[in-house]
Design a protein around this motif. Sequence first.
Motif, PDB file in Angstrom:
ATOM      1  N   ASN A  77      89.233  61.898   2.854  1.00  0.00           N
ATOM      2  CA  ASN A  77      90.382  61.511   2.039  1.00  0.00           C
ATOM      3  C   ASN A  77      90.390  62.153   0.657  1.00  0.00           C
ATOM      4  O   ASN A  77      91.319  61.928  -0.123  1.00  0.00           O
ATOM      5  N   ASP A  86      88.547  61.366  -1.866  1.00  0.00           N
ATOM      6  CA  ASP A  86      88.535  60.295  -2.852  1.00  0.00           C
ATOM      7  C   ASP A  86      88.001  60.814  -4.186  1.00  0.00           C
ATOM      8  O   ASP A  86      87.065  61.626  -4.226  1.00  0.00           O
ATOM      9  N   ARG A  87      88.571  60.307  -5.265  1.00  0.00           N
ATOM     10  CA  ARG A  87      88.164  60.710  -6.610  1.00  0.00           C
ATOM     11  C   ARG A  87      87.491  59.539  -7.328  1.00  0.00           C
ATOM     12  O   ARG A  87      87.740  58.375  -7.008  1.00  0.00           O
ATOM     13  N   ALA A 109      85.420  58.953   2.730  1.00  0.00           N
ATOM     14  CA  ALA A 109      85.673  59.379   1.349  1.00  0.00           C
ATOM     15  C   ALA A 109      85.847  60.890   1.254  1.00  0.00           C
ATOM     16  O   ALA A 109      86.721  61.384   0.533  1.00  0.00           O
ATOM     17  N   ARG A 129      83.122  47.451  -4.477  1.00  0.00           N
ATOM     18  CA  ARG A 129      84.094  48.182  -3.662  1.00  0.00           C
ATOM     19  C   ARG A 129      83.576  48.400  -2.240  1.00  0.00           C
ATOM     20  O   ARG A 129      82.549  49.062  -2.028  1.00  0.00           O
ATOM     21  N   THR A 139      81.316  55.516   5.988  1.00  0.00           N
ATOM     22  CA  THR A 139      81.882  55.311   4.655  1.00  0.00           C
ATOM     23  C   THR A 139      81.969  56.631   3.890  1.00  0.00           C
ATOM     24  O   THR A 139      83.002  56.942   3.276  1.00  0.00           O
ATOM     25  N   MET A 140      80.897  57.407   3.934  1.00  0.00           N
ATOM     26  CA  MET A 140      80.908  58.693   3.239  1.00  0.00           C
ATOM     27  C   MET A 140      81.888  59.662   3.885  1.00  0.00           C
ATOM     28  O   MET A 140      82.617  60.386   3.193  1.00  0.00           O
ATOM     29  N   VAL A 171      81.528  60.308  -7.109  1.00  0.00           N
ATOM     30  CA  VAL A 171      81.817  59.198  -6.205  1.00  0.00           C
ATOM     31  C   VAL A 171      80.468  58.735  -5.655  1.00  0.00           C
ATOM     32  O   VAL A 171      79.744  59.517  -5.035  1.00  0.00           O
ATOM     33  N   TYR A 218      79.228  63.933  -4.992  1.00  0.00           N
ATOM     34  CA  TYR A 218      78.813  62.654  -4.410  1.00  0.00           C
ATOM     35  C   TYR A 218      77.382  62.293  -4.809  1.00  0.00           C
ATOM     36  O   TYR A 218      76.512  63.156  -4.932  1.00  0.00           O
ATOM     37  N   ASP A 264      84.716  50.328  -0.032  1.00  0.00           N
ATOM     38  CA  ASP A 264      84.778  51.727   0.386  1.00  0.00           C
ATOM     39  C   ASP A 264      83.686  52.579  -0.251  1.00  0.00           C
ATOM     40  O   ASP A 264      83.667  53.797  -0.080  1.00  0.00           O
ATOM     41  N   ARG A 265      82.760  51.933  -0.980  1.00  0.00           N
ATOM     42  CA  ARG A 265      81.624  52.646  -1.571  1.00  0.00           C
ATOM     43  C   ARG A 265      80.284  52.017  -1.177  1.00  0.00           C
ATOM     44  O   ARG A 265      79.238  52.546  -1.514  1.00  0.00           O
ATOM     45  N   PHE A 325      77.749  56.027  -3.640  1.00  0.00           N
ATOM     46  CA  PHE A 325      77.607  55.153  -2.475  1.00  0.00           C
ATOM     47  C   PHE A 325      76.254  54.455  -2.547  1.00  0.00           C
ATOM     48  O   PHE A 325      75.259  55.038  -2.979  1.00  0.00           O
TER      49      PHE A 325
END
Length: 375
Positions: free
Chosen positions: A340, A342-343, A337, A319, A333-334, A303, A280, A321-322, A305
């Motif tokens: 989930n 997230d990739r 991610a 996005r 938000t973090m 990923v 991240y 979600d970022r 943010f």
Amino acid sequence: MARVAVLHNTLDGRGGADAVCLHVCEALQAVHDVTLVTLSRSSLADLNALFDTDADVRVHRPAGTGVVCRAFDALPDRYGPQLAARSVLLRRLFAPHAADFDAAVSTANEFDLPLPSLQYIHFPQFNCRHAAAGDDPRLDPLWSRLAGVGDRSLPADAHLLANSGWTADAVESIYGRRPGVLAPPVDPVPNPRPWEDREAGVVVLGRLAPDKRPLEAIGIVDGVRARGYDLHCHLVGSTSTIYADYARRVAAAAAERSYVTLHRDAARERVMELLATHRYGLNCKPAEHFGMAVAEYVAAGMVAFAPDTGGQREVLDGRSDRLFDSTPDAVATMTAAVANDDRPTLPRDRYASDRFHAAIREGVAAVLGTAEGVA
């Protein structure tokens, strides 16, 4: 081969604009006789090591630069870096030498220059009170007038580039001219680890300065950990005499937490290693004009943010979600991610430096063509 002056007010802040300056010098040095004109004490060798560049040009520091730098360095923790004032002074000191050059390139925003120029604008430094997204510094009218742009017009022979569409909007709103958009150079990080082998950690890249908000980044990591996710954090920050007091506060906050590691002025190899091995990346500066750190996270296959303002929205393709609009929102938000798994999905080579270098050479060729009366 033309004689080209590259103007940059100060390289002592060691931020993204300074990296752009070094890349511009590198792009032009093989085809033109380049002189870097700056009010800066930093050496090219140190900056090349920091930015992984290979700039090797003549450097002209006007007489008295050392005294001027020390005076300005005493201000930022309380009054900011005073970049507009530095640029006014740089323009005044460069003017007697302008006739020695065929063209100029500004990597420190807009200038009223007495010769054809290519001007790379990170964000307008003058008349900012007229931009919807700009600050309203008290001395803006004074510096704008002293810079020769108080009438909100730029020289007709100035070719304009902006680092993002967001910045281009601001330039157009002030000067009535829309620059072309050329994102800064950010090369893909070599040999990134596969996602499954990366550490569940957050990298916060950027100078240790109030506007970058590394203390807020620590608070966001605190919040994610409080929700049950064992993230650690690497603060990777360049330091400068400009922000010495603030850097001490960041160091103290990091020392209080076993899961936060501070890397001051880390070698480029170490920065690349951290980016290539962690999942991240976090940026906390709102209204970032482009977002070099965010682009580096993407180039590393992380990923990323960032605040939901400025040019960094373009880097992350808008996005939701970022992007976040507050510290609590960033924590949520973090956390989502991480939960989930997230990739990353954005292309790593989007801002490669060869693209930037070629565009700068083309831009200078266009300026020189205009100077010679060529359409």
